[in-house]
Structure formats: C-alpha cells, structure tokens
Design an enzyme around this catalytic site. Structure first.
Site, mmCIF file in Angstrom:
data_model
loop_
_atom_site.group_PDB
_atom_site.id
_atom_site.type_symbol
_atom_site.label_atom_id
_atom_site.label_comp_id
_atom_site.label_asym_id
_atom_site.label_seq_id
_atom_site.Cartn_x
_atom_site.Cartn_y
_atom_site.Cartn_z
ATOM 1 N N SER A 262 0.842 -1.198 0.000
ATOM 2 C CA SER A 262 0.000 0.000 0.000
ATOM 3 C C SER A 262 0.873 1.243 0.000
ATOM 4 O O SER A 262 1.668 1.451 0.921
ATOM 5 C CB SER A 262 -0.892 0.014 1.242
ATOM 6 O OG SER A 262 -1.433 1.314 1.419
ATOM 7 N N ASP B 76 -4.705 3.745 -1.939
ATOM 8 C CA ASP B 76 -5.784 4.142 -1.026
ATOM 9 C C ASP B 76 -6.295 5.532 -1.374
ATOM 10 O O ASP B 76 -5.604 6.525 -1.174
ATOM 11 C CB ASP B 76 -5.271 4.128 0.416
ATOM 12 C CG ASP B 76 -5.096 2.717 0.947
ATOM 13 O OD1 ASP B 76 -6.044 1.920 0.832
ATOM 14 O OD2 ASP B 76 -4.014 2.410 1.464
ATOM 15 N N HIS C 176 -8.409 1.225 -3.929
ATOM 16 C CA HIS C 176 -9.342 1.032 -2.820
ATOM 17 C C HIS C 176 -9.986 2.388 -2.518
ATOM 18 O O HIS C 176 -9.351 3.277 -1.960
ATOM 19 C CB HIS C 176 -8.542 0.499 -1.617
ATOM 20 C CG HIS C 176 -9.315 0.361 -0.354
ATOM 21 N ND1 HIS C 176 -8.703 0.177 0.865
ATOM 22 C CD2 HIS C 176 -10.657 0.357 -0.104
ATOM 23 C CE1 HIS C 176 -9.615 0.078 1.805
ATOM 24 N NE2 HIS C 176 -10.819 0.182 1.254
ATOM 25 N N MET D 167 -12.054 4.682 -0.560
ATOM 26 C CA MET D 167 -12.693 4.966 0.735
ATOM 27 C C MET D 167 -13.329 6.341 0.606
ATOM 28 O O MET D 167 -12.829 7.343 1.128
ATOM 29 C CB MET D 167 -11.638 4.918 1.851
ATOM 30 C CG MET D 167 -11.211 3.499 2.188
ATOM 31 S SD MET D 167 -9.649 3.423 3.090
ATOM 32 C CE MET D 167 -8.516 3.412 1.713
ATOM 33 N N GLY E 279 -8.761 4.404 7.100
ATOM 34 C CA GLY E 279 -8.420 5.817 7.244
ATOM 35 C C GLY E 279 -6.945 6.097 7.410
ATOM 36 O O GLY E 279 -6.456 7.108 6.919
ATOM 37 N N PHE E 280 -6.237 5.185 8.078
ATOM 38 C CA PHE E 280 -4.828 5.465 8.361
ATOM 39 C C PHE E 280 -3.998 4.193 8.286
ATOM 40 O O PHE E 280 -4.472 3.114 8.648
ATOM 41 C CB PHE E 280 -4.682 6.076 9.767
ATOM 42 C CG PHE E 280 -5.411 7.391 9.889
ATOM 43 C CD1 PHE E 280 -4.814 8.577 9.482
ATOM 44 C CD2 PHE E 280 -6.717 7.432 10.370
ATOM 45 C CE1 PHE E 280 -5.492 9.781 9.562
ATOM 46 C CE2 PHE E 280 -7.409 8.634 10.449
ATOM 47 C CZ PHE E 280 -6.801 9.813 10.043
ATOM 48 N N GLY F 2 -0.474 2.044 9.480
ATOM 49 C CA GLY F 2 0.268 1.875 10.725
ATOM 50 C C GLY F 2 -0.562 1.526 11.939
ATOM 51 O O GLY F 2 -0.075 1.598 13.068
ATOM 52 N N GLY G 235 -4.760 -3.992 6.457
ATOM 53 C CA GLY G 235 -4.642 -3.288 7.738
ATOM 54 C C GLY G 235 -3.841 -4.076 8.751
ATOM 55 O O GLY G 235 -4.234 -5.173 9.154
ATOM 56 N N SER H 147 2.909 -0.194 5.958
ATOM 57 C CA SER H 147 4.111 0.121 6.738
ATOM 58 C C SER H 147 5.102 -1.032 6.761
ATOM 59 O O SER H 147 6.309 -0.802 6.823
ATOM 60 C CB SER H 147 3.743 0.569 8.156
ATOM 61 O OG SER H 147 2.619 -0.096 8.621
HETATM 62 O O1 LIG Z 1 -6.588 1.048 3.756
HETATM 63 C C1 LIG Z 1 -5.720 1.343 4.528
HETATM 64 C C2 LIG Z 1 -6.052 2.183 5.697
HETATM 65 O O2 LIG Z 1 -7.371 2.555 5.597
HETATM 66 C C3 LIG Z 1 -4.298 0.908 4.285
HETATM 67 O O3 LIG Z 1 -4.199 0.223 3.060
HETATM 68 C C4 LIG Z 1 -3.763 0.018 5.345
HETATM 69 O O4 LIG Z 1 -3.972 0.458 6.607
HETATM 70 C C5 LIG Z 1 -2.315 -0.341 5.055
HETATM 71 O O5 LIG Z 1 -1.442 0.172 5.963
HETATM 72 P P1 LIG Z 1 -0.743 -0.735 7.088
HETATM 73 O O6 LIG Z 1 -0.272 -1.987 6.416
HETATM 74 O O7 LIG Z 1 0.349 0.136 7.569
HETATM 75 O O8 LIG Z 1 -1.795 -1.033 8.115
#
Ligand SMILES: O=C(CO)[C@H](O)[C@H](O)COP(=O)(O)O
Length: 225
Positions: free
Chosen positions: A10, A40, A71, A73, A147-148, A150, A181, A203
């Site tokens: 990602s 994303d 993706h 969102m 949303g985020f 990590g 995620g 990450s």
């Molecule tokens: O869709 C996502 C967040 O909404 C990201 O793709 C996902 O969180 C990837 O990041 P990590 O692998 O760091 O969790």
C-alpha cells in the site's frame, strides 16, 4: 488455497513526493516483485483522512506496469468509481457501506474493463452481502478501521475471513479474499491460515529498509501456511 499468495504493497505508507520511485522499489524481478500496488483513495468524508484521487492514479498508471488495486474509501462510489476503471486500474474496490447499488456498480466496473472489489469495514457482517458478493472479483476485508496506515491488526476479523473463505470455496465463487490493515511479519501467517489470498501491507513494506525484500519475506511467510 490453490494459487500463489498475492502481495499488494500500500503506497499509503510511501513517500508521496516520490510515488513513481516508491512503486519501482517493489517492481523488480522474482519474489521481490509485488503482485499489485494498492492505492488508497480517501475523501475526508467516508474516512477522516484525505489522500489522492484520479489525476494521481492516472499518473501512476503511466509510471508502472504493475496492476493498480484502487481502494476507494469515498462517499458516492457509484458516481466516482467508473473513472478509475476507465483510466486503466486493474481492480477498483468500493465499500459496501458507501455504495447505493453495488450490483449495478460491479457491472459498470466490468463494462469499463476493470475487476470489481467489494470491501467491508471491521464491524460490517459479511452475511448481509452474500448475493452482492457473487457479482465481485475481490473481497477486501478491512482488518483496521479504514483511514490510516500503521494501525494494529484487529484479530476478530479472522472469523470473517474464515467465513469468507468457506463461502467462496463452497459456493465456487471466483472471488479473491484480500485483507488490509496491520499486515506484517507478526500477523500475516494467521491471516494466511484463515484463508486470505491477497495481503495488503503498507508500513511493513514501505517502512522496511528494502521494500522489495519485505515483499519477498511476506510472500514466503504467507506461503508457509
Ligand atoms: O486502507 C488502509 C487504511 O485505511 C491501508 O491500506 C492500510 O492500513 C495499510 O497500511 P498498514 O499496512 O500500515 O496497516
């Protein structure tokens, strides 16, 4: 699982000022090569974060030959998703919580030449959307609140993955089960064991010193299960 595990880094965790180079870091040869690049798209409405949109995706499509797994969102994917398919995205994933007519949307994505993906947030039960899923090519199970990057993996979603695996296999559905995620060296094996086909990792790939090697290591861990 009958086919090779897919790894989709990602770019949410990449350096946004160098996105082309960051994608090339996972576009090498052999096991270090990603299968898809996960993009994303966030609109600050469906999720509390803002990332990038169609103009950036169009530029990324020129910068790589890796398939883009977009993706969305966003609110109103029924309106916006088709543009990503028409631009050349390989797979366009929409949220079942946001789509008004997800069956029609899947048909429109296919007509525009893309695969269609359906995503469910951690709290959304799969059972309510089985008829819809039959029209889709991928099911993206969110293992964090979208949303985020990590965030920590939510282990409760593994039950949903097991359900998805069973439904796909027993129903002979041509659906790739994808997870997104908190996927990293500590979590990918449990996800693989539960039946995931495609692993999104932000990450764990872009936080690594060598993103290509991170792709290879994650793939090896997933395959070992
Ligand atoms: O869709 C996502 C967040 O909404 C990201 O793709 C996902 O969180 C990837 O990041 P990590 O692998 O760091 O969790």
């Amino acid at each position: 699982m009958s086919h090779r595990s897919l790894i989709a880094p990602s770019i949410l965790s990449a350096d946004f000022a160098r996105l082309g180079e960051e994608i090339n870091a996972v576009a090498g040869e052999g096991e270090t090569r990603a299968d898809w690049v996960h993009v994303d798209v966030m609109d600050a409405h469906f999720v509390p974060n803002l990332t990038l949109g169609l103009p950036v995706v169009k530029s990324l499509l020129k910068a790589t030959d890796l398939p883009l797994d977009c993706h969305l969102m966003i609110e109103d994917p029924d309106h916006w998703a088709i543009g990503y398919a028409e631009a050349g995205a390989y797979n366009v994933t929409v949220h079942v919580e946001a789509a008004s007519d997800p069956v029609m949307l899947a048909k429109n994505l296919h007509a525009a030449g893309a695969k269609a993906g359906l995503s469910v947030k951690p709290g959304t039960p799969l059972e309510d959307h089985l008829e819809t899923l039959k029209h889709y090519d991928t099911l993206l199970v969110m293992s964090v609140e979208p949303g985020f990057g990590g965030q920590s993996f939510i282990p409760d979603v593994l039950d949903k993955v097991r359900t998805a695996r069973r439904l796909v296999d027993t129903g002979h559905l041509n659906v790739i089960v994808e997870i997104d995620g908190g996927i990293n060296a500590d979590t990918i094996e449990q996800a693989a064991e539960a039946g995931v086909d495609c692993f999104v990792a932000g990450s764990a790939v872009y936080g690594a010193e060598d993103p290509g090697k991170a792709v290879a290591a994650l793939r090896a861990q997933a395959a070992a299960r």
